[in-house]
Scaffold this active site. Structure first.
Site, mmCIF file in Angstrom:
data_model
loop_
_atom_site.group_PDB
_atom_site.id
_atom_site.type_symbol
_atom_site.label_atom_id
_atom_site.label_comp_id
_atom_site.label_asym_id
_atom_site.label_seq_id
_atom_site.Cartn_x
_atom_site.Cartn_y
_atom_site.Cartn_z
ATOM 1 N N PHE A 193 -39.774 32.665 6.867
ATOM 2 C CA PHE A 193 -38.691 33.153 7.699
ATOM 3 C C PHE A 193 -37.403 33.153 6.899
ATOM 4 O O PHE A 193 -37.145 32.253 6.107
ATOM 5 C CB PHE A 193 -38.515 32.266 8.943
ATOM 6 C CG PHE A 193 -39.671 32.360 9.877
ATOM 7 C CD1 PHE A 193 -39.697 33.324 10.870
ATOM 8 C CD2 PHE A 193 -40.746 31.505 9.756
ATOM 9 C CE1 PHE A 193 -40.762 33.421 11.740
ATOM 10 C CE2 PHE A 193 -41.820 31.587 10.615
ATOM 11 C CZ PHE A 193 -41.827 32.551 11.604
ATOM 12 N N ASP A 194 -36.597 34.142 7.123
ATOM 13 C CA ASP A 194 -35.327 34.271 6.435
ATOM 14 C C ASP A 194 -34.208 34.112 7.448
ATOM 15 O O ASP A 194 -34.065 34.912 8.354
ATOM 16 C CB ASP A 194 -35.256 35.635 5.755
ATOM 17 C CG ASP A 194 -33.860 35.971 5.280
ATOM 18 O OD1 ASP A 194 -33.142 35.037 4.885
ATOM 19 O OD2 ASP A 194 -33.492 37.151 5.299
ATOM 20 N N LYS A 195 -33.430 33.053 7.300
ATOM 21 C CA LYS A 195 -32.258 32.877 8.145
ATOM 22 C C LYS A 195 -31.060 33.322 7.333
ATOM 23 O O LYS A 195 -30.764 32.764 6.291
ATOM 24 C CB LYS A 195 -32.099 31.421 8.564
ATOM 25 C CG LYS A 195 -30.919 31.244 9.485
ATOM 26 C CD LYS A 195 -30.449 29.819 9.471
ATOM 27 C CE LYS A 195 -29.153 29.670 10.204
ATOM 28 N NZ LYS A 195 -28.031 30.300 9.537
#
Length: 138
Positions: A50-52
Site C-alpha cells: 500500500f502506498d500512503k
C-alpha cells in the site's frame, strides 16, 4: 471446425455472491473496497503493498525501509523492514533502476514514491539522467 464453450448458467450468480460475501467479510475487518470487481483478482495475490502519499499529514514521502525475504526473524510471520545499510545489493539496484526520475537544475524531479525510494537508498539522478550512489537520504 466448430468450437463451443460451455459456461454453467449459475456461474455469474455464484461469482456475484462470492464477491458480495468477500465485501461483507472485508468490511467487518474495516477494509472497504471501492472497486469490488477487483476482488477475484486479489485472491491470487501473495503480497500487497500500500502506498500512503501523506497528503493528510505531510506533503512528502518518507522512506522507511525495504521488506525483503532475506531479513526474516523465524519468530515473526512477516519480513522485517531492512534499513538503508542492510538492503541487499540486488534490491538496491532494482530500486535505483526502476524509476523515471530526471535531473532538472541539479534536483531530482518525478514521482514522489520513486523520489523517496531513491533518496532512501542514498542514490541520485545525475545531470546526464543516470543514477549513481551518493547524496540524498539514508
Amino acid at each position: 471446425n466448430v468450437h463451443c464453450s460451455v459456461i454453467p448458467p449459475e456461474l455469474p450468480m455464484e461469482l456475484s455472491i462470492a464477491v458480495n460475501t468477500s465485501l461483507l467479510n472485508l468490511s467487518k475487518m474495516n477494509v472497504f473496497c471501492t472497486e469490488p470487481f477487483r476482488i477475484p483478482l486479489a485472491g491470487k495475490l501473495d503480497v500487497c503493498c500500500f502506498d500512503k502519499t501523506g497528503t493528510l499529514t505531510s506533503d512528502e514521502m518518507v522512506f522507511e525501509g525495504v521488506a525483503q525475504t532475506c531479513v526474516v526473524d523465524p519468530k515473526l510471520e512477516t519480513p522485517q523492514l531492512a534499513q538503508y545499510e542492510d538492503i541487499n545489493i540486488t534490491a538496491t539496484h532494482v530500486l535505483a533502476a526502476c524509476q523515471s526520475l530526471v535531473a532538472v537544475d541539479d534536483k531530482m524531479v518525478g514521482d514522489p514514491v520513486e523520489l523517496a525510494a531513491l533518496e532512501g537508498i542514498n542514490w541520485v539522478v545525475t545531470g546526464t539522467d543516470t543514477v549513481a550512489p551518493g547524496g540524498g537520504g539514508g
